[in-house]
Design a protein around this motif. Sequence first.
Motif, PDB file in Angstrom:
ATOM      1  N   LEU A 556       0.814  -1.204   0.000  1.00 45.74           N
ATOM      2  CA  LEU A 556       0.000   0.000   0.000  1.00 45.74           C
ATOM      3  C   LEU A 556       0.858   1.268   0.000  1.00 45.74           C
ATOM      4  O   LEU A 556       0.442   2.303  -0.511  1.00 45.74           O
ATOM      5  CB  LEU A 556      -0.921   0.010   1.215  1.00 45.74           C
ATOM      6  CG  LEU A 556      -2.087  -0.991   1.202  1.00 45.74           C
ATOM      7  CD1 LEU A 556      -2.838  -0.944   2.519  1.00 45.74           C
ATOM      8  CD2 LEU A 556      -3.027  -0.693   0.042  1.00 45.74           C
ATOM      9  N   ASP A 559       1.514   2.112  -3.557  1.00 43.76           N
ATOM     10  CA  ASP A 559       0.291   2.654  -4.160  1.00 43.76           C
ATOM     11  C   ASP A 559       0.123   4.125  -3.819  1.00 43.76           C
ATOM     12  O   ASP A 559      -0.222   4.953  -4.669  1.00 43.76           O
ATOM     13  CB  ASP A 559      -0.929   1.880  -3.662  1.00 43.76           C
ATOM     14  CG  ASP A 559      -1.183   0.607  -4.452  1.00 43.76           C
ATOM     15  OD1 ASP A 559      -0.347   0.273  -5.311  1.00 43.76           O
ATOM     16  OD2 ASP A 559      -2.209  -0.047  -4.212  1.00 43.76           O
ATOM     17  N   THR A 560       0.361   4.457  -2.557  1.00 42.91           N
ATOM     18  CA  THR A 560       0.225   5.843  -2.105  1.00 42.91           C
ATOM     19  C   THR A 560       1.228   6.743  -2.803  1.00 42.91           C
ATOM     20  O   THR A 560       0.877   7.815  -3.319  1.00 42.91           O
ATOM     21  CB  THR A 560       0.428   5.923  -0.578  1.00 42.91           C
ATOM     22  OG1 THR A 560      -0.650   5.259   0.072  1.00 42.91           O
ATOM     23  CG2 THR A 560       0.482   7.366  -0.106  1.00 42.91           C
ATOM     24  N   LYS A 565      -4.772   5.620  -7.600  1.00 44.99           N
ATOM     25  CA  LYS A 565      -6.081   5.998  -7.064  1.00 44.99           C
ATOM     26  C   LYS A 565      -7.136   4.926  -7.279  1.00 44.99           C
ATOM     27  O   LYS A 565      -8.118   4.856  -6.544  1.00 44.99           O
ATOM     28  CB  LYS A 565      -6.531   7.309  -7.711  1.00 44.99           C
ATOM     29  CG  LYS A 565      -7.733   7.949  -7.008  1.00 44.99           C
ATOM     30  CD  LYS A 565      -7.994   9.348  -7.539  1.00 44.99           C
ATOM     31  CE  LYS A 565      -9.147  10.001  -6.788  1.00 44.99           C
ATOM     32  NZ  LYS A 565      -9.418  11.374  -7.265  1.00 44.99           N
ATOM     33  N   ASN A 567      -8.037   0.671  -8.569  1.00 45.90           N
ATOM     34  CA  ASN A 567      -7.715  -0.698  -8.948  1.00 45.90           C
ATOM     35  C   ASN A 567      -8.935  -1.333  -9.590  1.00 45.90           C
ATOM     36  O   ASN A 567     -10.073  -1.114  -9.142  1.00 45.90           O
ATOM     37  CB  ASN A 567      -7.304  -1.537  -7.746  1.00 45.90           C
ATOM     38  CG  ASN A 567      -5.814  -1.480  -7.433  1.00 45.90           C
ATOM     39  OD1 ASN A 567      -5.349  -2.085  -6.467  1.00 45.90           O
ATOM     40  ND2 ASN A 567      -5.050  -0.749  -8.223  1.00 45.90           N
ATOM     41  N   LYS A 576      -8.028  -4.774   0.024  1.00 44.31           N
ATOM     42  CA  LYS A 576      -6.905  -3.871   0.270  1.00 44.31           C
ATOM     43  C   LYS A 576      -7.403  -2.698   1.106  1.00 44.31           C
ATOM     44  O   LYS A 576      -8.398  -2.057   0.766  1.00 44.31           O
ATOM     45  CB  LYS A 576      -6.299  -3.382  -1.051  1.00 44.31           C
ATOM     46  CG  LYS A 576      -5.551  -4.450  -1.810  1.00 44.31           C
ATOM     47  CD  LYS A 576      -5.106  -3.980  -3.200  1.00 44.31           C
ATOM     48  CE  LYS A 576      -3.969  -2.995  -3.125  1.00 44.31           C
ATOM     49  NZ  LYS A 576      -3.420  -2.701  -4.475  1.00 44.31           N
ATOM     50  N   TYR A 579      -9.272   0.852   0.019  1.00 41.54           N
ATOM     51  CA  TYR A 579      -9.916   0.771  -1.298  1.00 41.54           C
ATOM     52  C   TYR A 579     -11.410   0.491  -1.112  1.00 41.54           C
ATOM     53  O   TYR A 579     -11.781  -0.453  -0.415  1.00 41.54           O
ATOM     54  CB  TYR A 579      -9.293  -0.337  -2.141  1.00 41.54           C
ATOM     55  CG  TYR A 579      -7.999   0.052  -2.817  1.00 41.54           C
ATOM     56  CD1 TYR A 579      -7.989   0.473  -4.146  1.00 41.54           C
ATOM     57  CD2 TYR A 579      -6.791  -0.003  -2.137  1.00 41.54           C
ATOM     58  CE1 TYR A 579      -6.810   0.824  -4.780  1.00 41.54           C
ATOM     59  CE2 TYR A 579      -5.595   0.348  -2.754  1.00 41.54           C
ATOM     60  CZ  TYR A 579      -5.618   0.759  -4.073  1.00 41.54           C
ATOM     61  OH  TYR A 579      -4.447   1.104  -4.700  1.00 41.54           O
ATOM     62  N   ASN A 593      -8.976   4.219  -4.138  1.00 39.29           N
ATOM     63  CA  ASN A 593      -8.049   4.275  -3.004  1.00 39.29           C
ATOM     64  C   ASN A 593      -8.074   5.679  -2.411  1.00 39.29           C
ATOM     65  O   ASN A 593      -7.622   6.640  -3.040  1.00 39.29           O
ATOM     66  CB  ASN A 593      -6.633   3.912  -3.496  1.00 39.29           C
ATOM     67  CG  ASN A 593      -5.592   4.012  -2.392  1.00 39.29           C
ATOM     68  OD1 ASN A 593      -5.923   4.054  -1.205  1.00 39.29           O
ATOM     69  ND2 ASN A 593      -4.327   4.054  -2.801  1.00 39.29           N
TER      70      ASN A 593
END
Length: 875
Positions: A556, A559-560, A565, A567, A576, A579, A593
Amino acid sequence: MQKEKINYFFKKNSLFMGLSVLVPILVMVIAYYIAGIYPGSNVSILASDAFAQYSNFHASFKQVLEGKQSIFYSWSGSLGLNYWALAAYYLNGIFTPLVIFFDNVNMPDTLYYLTLIKFGASGLSFWIFAHNTYKLNRWIITALSISYSLMSYALAYSEVIMWLDTFVYLPLIILGIHRLMDKNKPVLLFISYLLLFLSNFYMAFMVGVFSFLYFFARTFTNWHIHKKSIFTYFITSILAGGASMVVILPTVLDLSANGESLTQIQSFLTKDTGAWDFVAKNLVGIYDTSKYNSMPFIYIGLIPLLLCLYYFVSKKFALKNKLIYGSLFLILIASVYISALNLFWHGMHSPNMFLFRFSFLISFLVILLAGYSLEALTKEDSNTVINIILSVGAIFLIFILLSNKKRYGVVTTESLVGTLLLLAVYLLIWLIYVNKAKFRQAALVLLFVVMVGEAAFNAQQMIAGISRDWGYTYRKFYQEPFKDVEKLVSQVEKNESFYRLENIEPTSANDSFRYGYHGVSMFSSIRNRHSSQYLNTLGYRSLGTNLQIQYMNNTLLADTLVGMKYNLSKNEKFNKFGYEEIGKSGKYTLYENKYALPLGIMTDDAIFDEGAVRNQTELFNHLSDNEGEIFSFGDAPIVDSKDVAITESGETIVLGEQEISHPRNIKLLVTVPEKTQGYVSIVPTDFSKSGDAYVKATINGNTTSAKISDYGQYYDIGYHDETTAVEIELSFDGEAKNIEIFRPNAVFLDTEKFRKDVEKMQKNGVDFITDGRKAKAEVQAEKDEVLLTTIPYDKGWSVYIDGQKENIESFKDAFLAVSIPKGQHTVEFIYLPQGFKIGISLFAGCIISFALYVYWLRRKGKKLTTMEDQGDANI
């Protein structure tokens, strides 16, 4: 008068020109049909790179034509890259714009039609060359054109669709050289060179070198006459090359920054070549492989081969000419066996499969000399022709008896018998032609029919070979997810600010190009290596020369940091932290997200310190101004196994084969603490030995499968509010007898700390609005700060603060950053490929210069003609 000449030309030749186009197309239609490929078929034409790269990149080009994407820059793959350079390798053919007439969902059929068009166009191109070069019967010219279009190289490498454009331009370039040398008319050569250089710089290099050698070879055949054309040739070539700099210069600059290093010459001889390779590959229908350890594809038909040999044994051709053209053959053949020459033709970079990429030049030289032989062939050569046919047949038989059966096992009885039968038929046709005058025209038509049949059989065998070697992908893998994914992507495109999105179950690494979303994953020879290398340190797998970068199996935090933003997932147990489901279409669900950062974030200049922010945790902590540990670690013991011999040693585990060709299965058990996101780490100890193994992971009922070296190491086992025991089933498969991995361990992300840290970071976030090659934002700096973006660093970027151009700084040579003074500011990044301005100036300047040069040549020619006429009048 000119119009009448044109009408007469087409009236006389339209049938044969039509056959040169339509017969190759029809042959390919039949060959593909036998392989189960036709418009709407279950099996698509997408094999090898055609599925992963060309289908997706052609889909993206349609978006360019529709104005949805800039021709200079794409945000789709690997966070963003130079699209102008990408197109120079993958897309710049004159037929590519035809994608505008097709929907992207039907891209398999689009590439099918484009492939057929290119085979037909190459047949017509050679017909034009042959018609203007040889004084031959039109049935023979057309038969040669079909043989050229359907040569084994074009067929065996047909999945690399952009290389097919080369075979359209090559005959026109050689014809252009002839017209320049014989008539002092350089226009055709200039146009053909320019179009080839613009369409694909890689293949253009090979053709450019060959045509340069050919020009001087032909010049030396009659030095006294042809030496006068040297200056015009150099002017034409240099100006065509200069005009092509609009594409080539930005691409070369991009490759110099992001390309691979040159391959070191490690041996004198090329590895995995055999003495009989050229004999084996002149049999009809021989396909070995287009992967590794292949022989060069040189087959272009038995008649061209026989006639080429006639050129060198007949006394009708000057010894000097034989030595000159023989030297060209020697260079090309030696380039197969001598490592340094082989690398030279490939730009000093060893090819990744699809070996001996220059071997089509051997085929072309064979058929070129065959045409000259046909012009000289008469009844008096009967004994010579018979001896050549019998000798070639004998060589094939000797090859079968003496060659290494292991290396040449691809040579089937069908191919040998078929080749010998064809030789016998060609001998019979020759005897009819020379001994039965009233059947000569019939013999020519029969020769045409048999040559077409030979080419058709060879084409079918090549396509069948690709099917065995690579496998043509089923259409459903491209089309089934298309409408659902496209619908959900359109849903997020309504965002005013920039976003990034990834599909958890992609069909290829380049899916983002197909749908036009902004992703991380990419597989391309044109890429931003510096950003990929840093993204690899952030956990997105991109090894070696960074041909690939993969989104899957990260945390994560990553991702950040990259602003992921959204998936997409087909997994009903998608789990996750942060999300939330916001849309659904068919099997796919769209998740948003809420802990993604925007494209930019304000920070301090400490990020530029040497040794700072080396991984995702350090970067995350720096941007959140926090030093606490966000990850904790636990055990992931093996609780069960099947068909595997396990050897544990310290921090490593060796998974040995218990039964040949059986997957090695282990089961792990991880206890995930409450309020954490859990991961299990799977990584080989040596990617060169165990990285090619495939691992299938089943977690919470969801199964993923990939090469262990392709995806990241953190397999997500979900977020859990309560302490939960999770079983992870892993199935390893690969050719290696032993697969060695580091002992699996569990990694836990503290979601409460993660949430607080991200919320703090988001306050410093800077939203960007992107439009094609531009990214714009409003920035409020409380003090002098640094605006860090996740836009990959590239020298083509410029930055303007309040309309004033400022210096861009690179973060880790990976991302764009710029110093922002205190206050409210408008920041705009604008992209234009490095070297494009110089290139476009050269493009215009060289075309104008060439036009003036041609005008001067014509004035000079008219002046000479006038002087000659006046001289005649005075006699």
